[in-house]
Design a protein around this motif. Structure first.
Motif, PDB file in Angstrom:
ATOM      1  N   ARG A 143      27.268 -20.541   3.616  1.00  0.00           N
ATOM      2  CA  ARG A 143      27.450 -21.463   4.964  1.00  0.00           C
ATOM      3  C   ARG A 143      26.089 -21.981   5.423  1.00  0.00           C
ATOM      4  O   ARG A 143      26.007 -23.146   5.452  1.00  0.00           O
TER       5      ARG A 143
ATOM      6  N   LEU B 280      33.608 -21.119   5.915  1.00  0.00           N
ATOM      7  CA  LEU B 280      33.519 -21.728   4.499  1.00  0.00           C
ATOM      8  C   LEU B 280      34.422 -22.701   3.906  1.00  0.00           C
ATOM      9  O   LEU B 280      34.256 -23.332   3.280  1.00  0.00           O
ATOM     10  N   VAL B 281      35.756 -22.236   4.162  1.00  0.00           N
ATOM     11  CA  VAL B 281      36.917 -23.155   3.541  1.00  0.00           C
ATOM     12  C   VAL B 281      36.566 -24.878   3.832  1.00  0.00           C
ATOM     13  O   VAL B 281      37.077 -25.487   2.981  1.00  0.00           O
TER      14      VAL B 281
ATOM     15  N   ASP C 117      29.454 -15.308   2.158  1.00  0.00           N
ATOM     16  CA  ASP C 117      30.150 -16.285   2.902  1.00  0.00           C
ATOM     17  C   ASP C 117      28.864 -16.840   3.807  1.00  0.00           C
ATOM     18  O   ASP C 117      28.789 -17.914   4.202  1.00  0.00           O
ATOM     19  N   ASP C 118      28.273 -15.946   4.413  1.00  0.00           N
ATOM     20  CA  ASP C 118      27.108 -16.178   5.382  1.00  0.00           C
ATOM     21  C   ASP C 118      26.080 -16.924   4.675  1.00  0.00           C
ATOM     22  O   ASP C 118      25.649 -17.968   4.993  1.00  0.00           O
TER      23      ASP C 118
ATOM     24  N   GLY D 133      36.285 -18.321   9.101  1.00  0.00           N
ATOM     25  CA  GLY D 133      34.784 -18.268   8.855  1.00  0.00           C
ATOM     26  C   GLY D 133      33.910 -19.479   8.579  1.00  0.00           C
ATOM     27  O   GLY D 133      32.847 -19.542   9.018  1.00  0.00           O
TER      28      GLY D 133
ATOM     29  N   ASN E 136      31.309 -10.302  -4.279  1.00  0.00           N
ATOM     30  CA  ASN E 136      30.717 -10.444  -3.159  1.00  0.00           C
ATOM     31  C   ASN E 136      30.699  -9.118  -2.267  1.00  0.00           C
ATOM     32  O   ASN E 136      29.987  -9.146  -1.405  1.00  0.00           O
TER      33      ASN E 136
ATOM     34  N   ASN F   7      39.057 -15.354   4.725  1.00  0.00           N
ATOM     35  CA  ASN F   7      38.574 -15.492   6.156  1.00  0.00           C
ATOM     36  C   ASN F   7      38.719 -17.155   6.619  1.00  0.00           C
ATOM     37  O   ASN F   7      37.633 -17.617   6.263  1.00  0.00           O
TER      38      ASN F   7
ATOM     39  N   TYR G 266      39.891 -14.826  -2.291  1.00  0.00           N
ATOM     40  CA  TYR G 266      38.485 -15.087  -1.906  1.00  0.00           C
ATOM     41  C   TYR G 266      38.172 -15.706  -0.647  1.00  0.00           C
ATOM     42  O   TYR G 266      37.512 -15.316   0.151  1.00  0.00           O
ATOM     43  N   PHE G 267      38.771 -16.525  -0.289  1.00  0.00           N
ATOM     44  CA  PHE G 267      38.887 -17.465   1.046  1.00  0.00           C
ATOM     45  C   PHE G 267      39.919 -16.835   2.074  1.00  0.00           C
ATOM     46  O   PHE G 267      40.605 -17.521   2.678  1.00  0.00           O
TER      47      PHE G 267
ATOM     48  N   ASP H 243      26.932 -10.382   1.871  1.00  0.00           N
ATOM     49  CA  ASP H 243      27.076 -11.389   2.965  1.00  0.00           C
ATOM     50  C   ASP H 243      27.083 -12.591   2.337  1.00  0.00           C
ATOM     51  O   ASP H 243      26.754 -13.878   2.644  1.00  0.00           O
TER      52      ASP H 243
END
Length: 831
Positions: A526, A574-575, A522-523, A572, A514, A569, A566-567, A520
């Motif tokens: 999402r 994603l979770v 996560d972005d 954000g 990552n 944030n 990893y999660f 990016d």
């Protein structure tokens, strides 16, 4: 499996105790560390001088010690201090209780029905045991052993119903005719040091390990001279007229946390003998800030731990003699209060889903046959994780399918799954299962890779020629973790709207990439979840320029630590888009075997795979399935706000389903959760329940296709179960942290509000003399301020705290006379 008591790997550890099974008990007794530490203690008792280099890894010194070797060799360090440091390195058993994975204190304790009786400072513990053994066994003794100091005898026994721990110990002393004993064992959180198995004198395994129902007797009011102890402080509401709690936290817990932060060794919630005076001397100046600088108040809530009352009184009086106006609130106390609040909120978020009988939500008794056929080879406890793990693969197979959600928006069937378990916890079955489902795509990928290799060979041969080979634009859909953004952009372009699939057996690999590759990530994920586009445009002529539909499905596995990293944030987003599943605890258990599919099962599973892959194959087939066939993936809204698609012949066509029964079921499920959110006022629950409903809806569409395009009661029941399960897992793993993040953001917003320019009219001034909650909302909206319930409650709370408003118990607030006497500048604290 119920556990009778817990254990901790080290007394000084701040980690929550772990359930102690029979295997754990003997493993800790036979650990090399246990034998080595007790061997060193024996040598010291025999008068040996132990060199630092020999024992440097076998003791835990007090926290204030800066030079371990100097402290060990110092003449001022007594033999008692050295032995105490040795014992701190030992594992320990909480024979009196279990704590359900929570902090070890009396409030979290669930009584085991056991107690232990200590005889200290005796020369021959084994001989004493011979004298009292028959009486002790008749009184319910289930374990007897020599203590680590070699000068003590400990007997663990079953408490008679109705007796508290101190009363049971007194009763036991009468049964064995031993009136002199250690009276300090009164707290359910008290620990007992582990010793080598050779120190055991007697054990009754059935009585020691077999759980029994035991009802802890109600605490009876004690005399002031007998107080305070940790248990008393945690359970009584007042001591000598003074409260035992500050802002909802017992003084006992606050004191314990302060001492643990400072490095004091606590046994049963109390500092060891030799540390008691210094511990009180440290705590008292901190505690005065939450005891109204009142010495009597402090003495009422401070434990004496057996020290003279006059000594405690003198310490309290010395602590409050300084001018409180020139004393700042201690940072260490502030940290403790913040941490206790964090623990409280985390527990509250978990308690919503607390299931006393079973930690796992039971799956529906009847499930769609196509789903049952895939997961039936797994042990029952593994089936929820197996089902969650295959959703991304099923969505990849049915890549052309879409469905209209109950809000009239078209949903892609994109899915993310994360399977969590300890190391060697059995996660590998996930890859085997998904390899079976994705075998056809793997076969197509191999053909496409062959085209790519041939193209690269021809390109290398034609390097300096005018005629270049034609790019075959290979469609590779199974992607590895190490895929650059540019390569991902190529793959999405070539896939022409079909889903790519990423399976990573170790989420740690994804976490590393990552940063190094998918900067990016996560972005990207999402956007992929919602079917949005991603792309890249650079000035360089050689760079790849594209803007493709980001359809990516992901299944990942990893340990709890790797998953948390990893999660990291949690805000954000994603979770909330990921379906988490935790595998059951396999500690000290044999590996559970997975059955084999029969030939008939494999034939049926392959038919299901083919059925999913045929979605969108042709307009005629779509009509047969009752779906709307559209040759595009692009979605727009018409004037009525309903979804429409624009023709884009270059894309792979898709089919769109309208499933009213499934939409209605998920809408009803949402309504139930909304009512729960209103009752609990849990922002994390409100956030996660929205995404859990979407995840379950998409899964229901997949099951509908797998069942031959039939909507059944089993599909509805399984979709609702998935919504419940996903929400449960998200709240367990991230609910507390997300609520804390919401609260932190709200406080920051309030601080910003407090610095609004003076020329701007204040909220408080705009309200009438009598106002309701709705009027407050209206004023906030007119001013463009936040009208969230948390913000409004914060306003009212502060106004009440400063005496500016009052309420008669209804939803009407009245400005007080103090409010009218203040200026607008001083009238509002937050707004």
């Amino acid at each position: 499996m119920k556990i009778k008591f817990d254990f901790t790997r080290r007394v000084v550890s701040k980690r929550a105790p772990e359930p102690c099974r029979r295997e754990d008990f003997y493993r800790l007794l036979n650990e090399p560390r246990t034998e080595e530490v007790c061997q060193f203690i024996r040598k010291m008792k025999e008068g040996s001088v132990l060199p630092y280099n020999e024992i440097k890894n076998h003791f835990v010194e007090p926290k204030e010690v800066t030079d371990r070797e100097q402290w060990w060799n110092a003449e001022t360090t007594s033999e008692h201090d050295r032995i105490c440091a040795m014992k701190r390195a030992l594992p320990a058993f909480a024979f009196l209780a279990t704590f359900d994975g929570k902090t070890r204190n009396a409030e979290n304790a669930h009584s085991s029905g056991l107690a232990f009786f200590d005889l200290d400072h005796i020369n021959a513990p084994a001989e004493v045991w011979k004298q009292v053994s028959q009486k002790a066994i008749d009184a319910g003794c289930c374990l007897a052993h020599v203590t680590p100091s070699t000068e003590g005898l400990r007997m663990v026994f079953e408490r008679p119903q109705g007796l508290s721990v101190p009363d049971a110990i007194a009763w036991f002393s009468q049964q064995i005719d031993m009136p002199k004993y250690d009276t300090g064992v009164t707290d359910l959180s008290r620990l007992s040091f582990a010793v080598p198995q050779s120190y055991l004198l007697y054990i009754n395994e059935q009585a020691l390990f077999e759980p029994k129902d035991f009802e802890e007797p109600q605490f009876e009011e004690a005399e002031a001279e007998e107080l305070p102890t940790t248990t008393a402080m945690a359970t009584k509401e007042q001591i000598d007229g003074y409260p035992t709690h500050y802002n909802g936290f017992s003084y006992a817990d606050i004191i314990r946390e302060l001492l643990e932060d400072q490095g004091y060794t606590l046994v049963g919630g109390k500092p060891v003998m030799g540390d008691r005076h210094n511990a009180l001397k440290f705590v008292a100046p901190k505690l005065r800030h939450i005891c109204d600088f009142d010495a009597r108040f402090m003495q009422a809530v401070l434990p004496d731990w057996g020290l003279p009352k006059d000594e405690v009184r003198s310490l309290c009086q010395s602590a409050v003699k300084f001018d409180k106006g020139h004393s700042t609130f201690p940072r260490c106390l502030s940290n403790v209060l913040t941490r206790l609040e964090t623990q409280k909120q985390r527990q509250e978020s978990l308690d919503i889903f607390d299931d006393e009988e079973d930690d796992m939500l039971p799956m529906p008794a009847k499930m769609p046959k196509s789903v049952q056929r895939i997961i039936k080879v797994f042990p029952t406890a593994f089936r929820p994780a197996a089902l969650i793990s295959i959703l991304p693969s099923l969505a990849t197979l049915a890549t052309r399918a879409r469905a209209i959600y109950y809000d009239d928006m078209v949903q892609p069937l994109t899915a993310f799954a994360c399977i969590v378990s300890p190391q060697a916890g059995g996660k590998t079955f996930i890859k085997r299962l998904n390899d079976l489902l994705l075998a056809p795509i793997q076969m197509y990928d191999e053909l496409e890779e062959a085209k790519l290799r041939k193209y690269e060979e021809e390109l290398a041969k034609a390097k300096n020629t005018k005629k270049q080979p034609e790019d075959p634009h290979p469609c590779l859909r199974l992607i590895p973790e190490k895929t650059s953004n540019t390569s991902l952009s190529f793959l999405l372009d070539n896939a022409k709207g079909q889903h790519l699939m990423l399976i990573t057996p170790e989420i740690d690999s994804l976490a590393k990439n990552n940063k190094a590759v998918w900067s990016d990530m996560d972005d990207i994920l999402r956007k992929a979840y919602d079917g949005d586009k991603i792309g890249q445009y650079y000035m360089s002529k050689e760079s790849h320029k594209s803007r493709a539909q980001a359809h990516i499905n992901v299944t990942m596995t990893g340990t709890h630590y790797a998953m948390r990293r990893y999660f990291a944030n949690i805000e954000g987003g994603l979770v909330s888009r990921v379906s988490f599943a935790q595998l059951p605890d396999t500690y000290a258990k044999n590996v559970q075997k997975i059955a084999k599919y029969t030939d008939r099962d494999l034939e049926a599973i392959n038919a299901t795979i083919e059925l999913l892959m045929r979605e969108g194959e042709s307009e005629e087939y779509a009509k047969e399935c009752g779906a709307e066939f559209k040759p595009t993936l692009k979605t727009i809204l018409n004037e009525n706000g309903r979804p429409e698609r624009v023709t884009d012949e270059d894309k792979v066509p898709n089919v769109v389903y309208n499933l009213p029964r499934l939409k209605k079921a998920m809408s009803e499920w949402q309504d139930d959760r909304v009512a729960e959110c209103q009752k609990e006022y849990n922002l994390a629950l409100d956030t996660f329940r929205r995404r859990a409903a979407v995840i379950a809806f998409r899964a229901g569409v997949l099951f509908y296709i797998m069942e031959g395009h039939k909507m059944t009661n089993e599909i509805i029941a399984l979709a609702k179960w998935i919504a419940d399960y996903v929400l449960d897992q998200q709240m367990r793993l991230f609910g507390g942290d997300l609520n804390l993040a919401f609260e932190r953001n709200e406080k920051q917003a309030q601080v910003s509000d407090a610095h609004i320019g003076r020329s701007k009219k204040r909220i408080f001034d705009l309200l009438p003399e009598r106002f309701t909650f709705d009027e407050l909302i209206k004023v906030c909206q007119q001013r463009g301020e936040s009208s969230k319930a948390t913000t409004l409650r914060s306003h009212i709370s502060r106004w009440k705290k400063f005496g500016l408003v009052s309420s008669d118990g209804t939803n009407v607030w009245v400005k007080t006379s103090a409010a009218t006497a203040k200026t607008a500048e001083s009238a509002t604290v937050v707004a």
